[in-house]
Design an enzyme around this catalytic site. Structure first.
Site, PDB file in Angstrom:
ATOM      1  N   SER A  22      16.903  -2.561 -18.696  1.00 44.67           N
ATOM      2  CA  SER A  22      18.108  -1.942 -18.162  1.00 44.67           C
ATOM      3  C   SER A  22      18.072  -1.984 -16.642  1.00 44.67           C
ATOM      4  CB  SER A  22      18.210  -0.484 -18.624  1.00 44.67           C
ATOM      5  OG  SER A  22      19.352   0.128 -18.050  1.00 44.67           O
ATOM      6  N   CYS A  23      19.197  -2.341 -16.045  1.00 44.26           N
ATOM      7  CA  CYS A  23      19.283  -2.376 -14.583  1.00 44.26           C
ATOM      8  C   CYS A  23      19.759  -1.039 -14.018  1.00 44.26           C
ATOM      9  CB  CYS A  23      20.185  -3.512 -14.125  1.00 44.26           C
ATOM     10  SG  CYS A  23      21.871  -3.364 -14.676  1.00 44.26           S
ATOM     11  N   SER A  24      19.926  -0.057 -14.897  1.00 39.97           N
ATOM     12  CA  SER A  24      20.346   1.275 -14.457  1.00 39.97           C
ATOM     13  C   SER A  24      19.517   2.318 -15.202  1.00 39.97           C
ATOM     14  CB  SER A  24      21.830   1.498 -14.752  1.00 39.97           C
ATOM     15  OG  SER A  24      22.162   2.858 -14.615  1.00 39.97           O
ATOM     16  N   HIS A  56      17.405   0.118  -5.564  1.00 42.01           N
ATOM     17  CA  HIS A  56      17.720  -0.328  -6.921  1.00 42.01           C
ATOM     18  C   HIS A  56      16.434  -0.508  -7.717  1.00 42.01           C
ATOM     19  CE1 HIS A  56      20.304  -2.128  -9.946  1.00 42.01           C
ATOM     20  NE2 HIS A  56      19.340  -3.004 -10.154  1.00 42.01           N
TER      21      HIS A  56
END
Length: 67
Positions: A22-24, A56
């Protein structure tokens, strides 16, 4: 937006292991909760700082089906 629709489908499968990227972290946590509420065990989670000098972060999670 995460992978809510896909996770809802995976929650009811009999596959033994899911490796989720997951990028979040926020949507990743939501998707992991859907799976754990459906009887999956979160066995490993690793943060990945792929973009140095930014705030991020990605996560990689391993979930295994309760037997």
């Amino acid at each position: 937006a995460g992978a809510k629709e896909q996770v809802l489908q995976l929650a009811d499968t009999n596959i033994p292991k899911i490796i989720m990227v997951s990028c979040s972290p926020k949507t990743g946590a939501r998707d992991i909760k859907i799976l754990t509420d459906a009887g999956w065990n979160l066995t490993e989670i690793t943060p990945v700082d792929q973009f140095t000098y930014s705030n991020h972060i990605e996560i990689v999670a391993v979930l295994e089906k309760n037997t």
